[in-house]
Design a protein around this motif. Structure first.
Motif, short mmCIF file in Angstrom:
data_model
loop_
_atom_site.label_atom_id
_atom_site.label_comp_id
_atom_site.label_asym_id
_atom_site.label_seq_id
_atom_site.Cartn_x
_atom_site.Cartn_y
_atom_site.Cartn_z
N ASN A 1 0.83 -1.20 0.00
CA ASN A 1 0.00 0.00 0.00
C ASN A 1 0.87 1.25 0.00
O ASN A 1 0.57 2.21 0.69
N ALA A 2 1.97 1.22 -0.75
CA ALA A 2 2.90 2.35 -0.81
C ALA A 2 2.97 2.87 -2.24
O ALA A 2 3.09 2.10 -3.19
N SER A 3 2.89 4.18 -2.38
CA SER A 3 2.94 4.79 -3.71
C SER A 3 4.38 4.90 -4.19
O SER A 3 5.24 5.40 -3.47
N PRO A 4 4.67 4.45 -5.41
CA PRO A 4 6.02 4.58 -5.96
C PRO A 4 6.23 5.90 -6.70
O PRO A 4 7.29 6.11 -7.29
N TYR A 5 5.25 6.79 -6.67
CA TYR A 5 5.34 8.05 -7.41
C TYR A 5 6.60 8.82 -7.00
O TYR A 5 6.88 9.00 -5.83
N GLY A 6 7.35 9.24 -8.02
CA GLY A 6 8.60 9.95 -7.77
C GLY A 6 9.82 9.07 -7.89
O GLY A 6 10.94 9.56 -7.88
N SER A 7 9.60 7.77 -7.97
CA SER A 7 10.73 6.85 -8.13
C SER A 7 11.14 6.78 -9.59
O SER A 7 10.30 6.84 -10.49
N GLY A 8 12.44 6.62 -9.81
CA GLY A 8 12.95 6.40 -11.16
C GLY A 8 13.72 5.11 -11.19
O GLY A 8 13.95 4.48 -10.16
N ALA A 9 14.15 4.71 -12.39
CA ALA A 9 14.88 3.45 -12.52
C ALA A 9 16.26 3.53 -11.89
O ALA A 9 16.90 2.50 -11.67
N LEU A 10 16.73 4.72 -11.60
CA LEU A 10 18.04 4.89 -10.98
C LEU A 10 17.93 5.50 -9.59
O LEU A 10 18.53 5.00 -8.63
N ALA A 11 17.15 6.55 -9.47
CA ALA A 11 17.10 7.27 -8.19
C ALA A 11 15.76 8.00 -8.08
O ALA A 11 14.85 7.74 -8.86
N GLY A 12 15.69 8.91 -7.10
CA GLY A 12 14.49 9.73 -6.96
C GLY A 12 14.53 10.85 -7.98
O GLY A 12 15.03 10.68 -9.08
N ASN A 13 13.98 12.00 -7.62
CA ASN A 13 13.96 13.11 -8.58
C ASN A 13 14.26 14.42 -7.88
O ASN A 13 14.14 14.54 -6.66
N THR A 14 14.63 15.40 -8.67
CA THR A 14 14.93 16.74 -8.16
C THR A 14 14.03 17.77 -8.84
O THR A 14 14.40 18.93 -8.99
N LEU A 15 12.85 17.32 -9.25
CA LEU A 15 11.95 18.17 -10.04
C LEU A 15 10.87 18.83 -9.21
O LEU A 15 9.94 19.43 -9.76
#
Length: 202
Positions: A1-15
Motif C-alpha cells: 500500500n505504498a505509492s512509488p510516485y517519484g521513483s525512477g529506474a536509478l534514483a528519486g527526482n529533483t523536479l
C-alpha cells in the motif's frame, strides 16, 4: 500500500514533485521508502500469484469432494442441470461441468505463479521488461482466471441440492463414532488410548 510516485529506474527526482500529496490523493497509506524499491520490487505481484494459486488448489480440492459426493456410490448431493452436462456415452451419468473447470483453473493459476516467480529470479534491482511486462501479463490473466474460478464455484454451490436423508443414513451405517468409543474407554476405564484403539479395532 505504498505509492512509488517519484521513483525512477536509478534514483528519486529533483523536479519538485510531491510524492506524499500524490499518495494521499490516490489513497495510499505511505510513499515507498526508496526509489529502487519503488521501481524494482514485485513482491506484491508474486504474493498475489501465490494466493491465487493456493486458493485455486483449495477450490479444486473442494470441487473434487463435491464431484465424489455426486456419484451414485455416495449420492450426497444433486447438481443443478444448468451447471452440469450429460455424458457423451453413458446416458445415466451427469458430469460436473463447472467443478471440472474449477479443477482445471487451479492448474492454470499454479502455472501463472511459477511463471511470475521465474521471471523475477534473475533480474537486477531496477526497471526491467521482465518484471514490468512479462511478469505482469501472467498476473492479469491469473486475476481473470481467479475471478472466474470463484464465480463458477459460487453458482454451483448455490444451486446444488443436499440429500440430507442419504447423508444421515450413511453416517448411521458407517464407523465414524468409534473414535469416541475409544475415548470413552480412556475416560472411564483409565486405559491408554493405544490400548483402547486396539480394543475397538477388534
Amino acid at each position: 500500500n505504498a505509492s512509488p510516485y517519484g521513483s525512477g529506474a536509478l534514483a528519486g527526482n529533483t523536479l519538485g514533485l510531491d510524492p506524499e500529496a500524490v499518495a494521499r490523493e490516490l489513497g495510499f497509506s505511505r510513499v515507498t521508502d526508496n526509489s529502487i524499491d519503488g521501481t524494482a520490487a514485485r513482491d506484491l505481484v508474486a504474493e498475489f500469484a501465490f494466493v491465487a494459486a493456493m486458493t485455486g488448489v483449495d477450490i479444486s480440492r473442494l470441487s473434487e469432494e463435491i464431484i465424489i459426493w455426486n456419484t451414485q456410490e455416495f449420492a450426497f448431493v444433486k447438481l443443478d442441470d444448468g451447471y452440469s452436462t450429460g455424458s457423451s456415452i453413458m446416458p445415466q451419468k451427469k458430469n460436473a461441468l463447472t467443478l471440472e473447470c474449477c479443477k482445471g483453473k487451479a492448474a492454470h493459476m499454479e502455472a501463472f505463479f511459477v511463471s511470475v516467480f521465474s521471471s523475477l529470479k534473475n533480474i537486477p534491482f531496477t526497471h526491467c521488461r521482465d518484471s514490468s511486462t512479462e511478469a505482469m501479463r501472467f498476473v492479469w490473466t491469473a486475476l481473470q482466471e481467479f475471478e472466474a474460478d470463484l464465480a463458477l464455484l459460487n453458482v454451483t454451490i448455490k444451486t446444488l441440492t443436499l440429500k440430507k436423508e442419504r447423508m444421515l443414513q450413511a453416517a448411521v451405517q458407517n464407523y465414524c463414532t468409534v473414535t469416541e468409543l475409544a475415548n470413552y474407554l480412556v475416560r472411564h476405564d483409565g486405559i491408554s488410548f493405544r490400548s483402547a484403539h486396539g480394543v475397538v479395532a477388534m
